[in-house]
Scaffold this motif. Sequence first.
Motif, PDB file in Angstrom:
ATOM      1  N   UNK A 179     -28.448 -76.149  79.862  1.00 62.33           N
ATOM      2  CA  UNK A 179     -28.286 -75.850  78.433  1.00 62.33           C
ATOM      3  C   UNK A 179     -26.831 -75.933  77.976  1.00 62.33           C
ATOM      4  N   UNK A 180     -25.893 -75.412  78.785  1.00 57.78           N
ATOM      5  CA  UNK A 180     -24.473 -75.491  78.408  1.00 57.78           C
ATOM      6  C   UNK A 180     -24.007 -76.933  78.373  1.00 57.78           C
ATOM      7  N   UNK A 181     -24.472 -77.746  79.314  1.00 57.44           N
ATOM      8  CA  UNK A 181     -24.083 -79.152  79.352  1.00 57.44           C
ATOM      9  C   UNK A 181     -24.599 -79.892  78.127  1.00 57.44           C
ATOM     10  N   UNK A 182     -25.838 -79.624  77.729  1.00 62.45           N
ATOM     11  CA  UNK A 182     -26.387 -80.338  76.586  1.00 62.45           C
ATOM     12  C   UNK A 182     -25.831 -79.804  75.271  1.00 62.45           C
ATOM     13  N   UNK A 183     -25.420 -78.555  75.255  1.00 59.20           N
ATOM     14  CA  UNK A 183     -24.687 -78.076  74.080  1.00 59.20           C
ATOM     15  C   UNK A 183     -23.388 -78.851  73.938  1.00 59.20           C
ATOM     16  N   UNK A 184     -22.712 -79.079  75.048  1.00 60.55           N
ATOM     17  CA  UNK A 184     -21.463 -79.842  75.036  1.00 60.55           C
ATOM     18  C   UNK A 184     -21.708 -81.284  74.591  1.00 60.55           C
ATOM     19  N   UNK A 185     -22.804 -81.877  75.050  1.00 59.77           N
ATOM     20  CA  UNK A 185     -23.138 -83.225  74.608  1.00 59.77           C
ATOM     21  C   UNK A 185     -23.367 -83.270  73.103  1.00 59.77           C
ATOM     22  N   UNK A 186     -24.016 -82.252  72.552  1.00 58.65           N
ATOM     23  CA  UNK A 186     -24.206 -82.195  71.109  1.00 58.65           C
ATOM     24  C   UNK A 186     -22.887 -82.083  70.362  1.00 58.65           C
ATOM     25  N   UNK A 187     -21.972 -81.270  70.878  1.00 57.67           N
ATOM     26  CA  UNK A 187     -20.652 -81.137  70.260  1.00 57.67           C
ATOM     27  C   UNK A 187     -19.911 -82.471  70.253  1.00 57.67           C
ATOM     28  N   UNK A 188     -19.945 -83.165  71.383  1.00 54.30           N
ATOM     29  CA  UNK A 188     -19.244 -84.445  71.498  1.00 54.30           C
ATOM     30  C   UNK A 188     -19.855 -85.492  70.578  1.00 54.30           C
ATOM     31  N   UNK A 239     -28.835 -79.310  69.681  1.00 51.92           N
ATOM     32  CA  UNK A 239     -28.725 -79.045  68.242  1.00 51.92           C
ATOM     33  C   UNK A 239     -27.695 -77.952  67.957  1.00 51.92           C
ATOM     34  N   UNK A 240     -27.674 -76.928  68.774  1.00 48.49           N
ATOM     35  CA  UNK A 240     -26.703 -75.850  68.589  1.00 48.49           C
ATOM     36  C   UNK A 240     -25.280 -76.399  68.700  1.00 48.49           C
ATOM     37  N   UNK A 241     -25.038 -77.243  69.694  1.00 48.60           N
ATOM     38  CA  UNK A 241     -23.721 -77.832  69.837  1.00 48.60           C
ATOM     39  C   UNK A 241     -23.379 -78.752  68.687  1.00 48.60           C
TER      40      UNK A 241
END
Length: 321
Positions: free
Chosen positions: A135-144, A263-265
């Motif tokens: 989840x943290x990794x995919x939040x980061x992907x969303x941010x990027x 989505x959150x990211x």
Amino acid sequence: MIQMPVKQRIPLLVEPPVESLERIFPAYHFSETARCRPLCRQNNLFYTVEDPGRDTRMVLRVSGLRRSEEELAAEALWMCEIRRDSGLRVPQPIQSGTGSFCTELSHPLLPRGYYCMVFSYLPGAPPDRDTCSFPALFRQLGELAAQLHQNAILWNCADRLPRQTLDCEAVSESRLEALEGADALMGALSAVKDRLAGFGRTPDRFGLIHADLRPANLLLDRDGAAVLDFDDCGYGWFLYDFAASVSGMELHPLLPKLTRAWLEGYRAYRKISREEANELPTFLMLHRLLRLDRQLREGNVSDIFLHDTAALAGQYLRTHR
């Protein structure tokens, strides 16, 4: 295994002899002591170039037959723009002494159209699937992804770069019609076309995208994440980058959790309306159909990939017809 006619296949990338690679070194002002060694093989070939004479390390990429010189230069221009006008870390494309971002390789064993590009070397390692928090990794992907999209919008480069367009028109219907499960695949393609026609291509939804922003294309270190491999970049819907991030996990039980994290990211940097978020399955389906088309074109699609794509198409049609 589905066998495509030989004439439809894209030839495999031939590994060039080392001497042909080192022959281009003077164009990039490497010293006589510079040497290259294989780094990895994906759709392209990657090498590290160690130059003790200049105390530098670079990455050399060999691309063959999939991209023209103009397309490769466009990729480099966007990477330079990202480095100049955003806080994101991406490799620096290195220009040769003639000002070009790519140099054609010449060797009797190689066909024409093999190009080298040189990039700055960035420290770090890909995410470790065994230890990372997904989840943290995919939040980061969303941010990027959101930051890349912001950069593309501000750069306002719509239709100015010679890069591919990732839409339904890029999927060959004749190839799909010849497959087992064609009814579901063609039905899904038709439904995706209809829904994206209504979704629209306004500048806040459609523009220049990375198109392969997945965990394997990140480098992580103490300074954060660097984004790699812009080889597939082109024009498409911004939410297509979500589909690329979960490529291969479309039917995985973790998908809803990873979707929420992405989505959150993303929403930390850009707005996504409920209407837009509701179309994420449409972009998953589009991305899967484009992957299938590419594998068919290259003659290397597996039975399990075809089976899972047909299953995803059936699932999509039950909810988005």
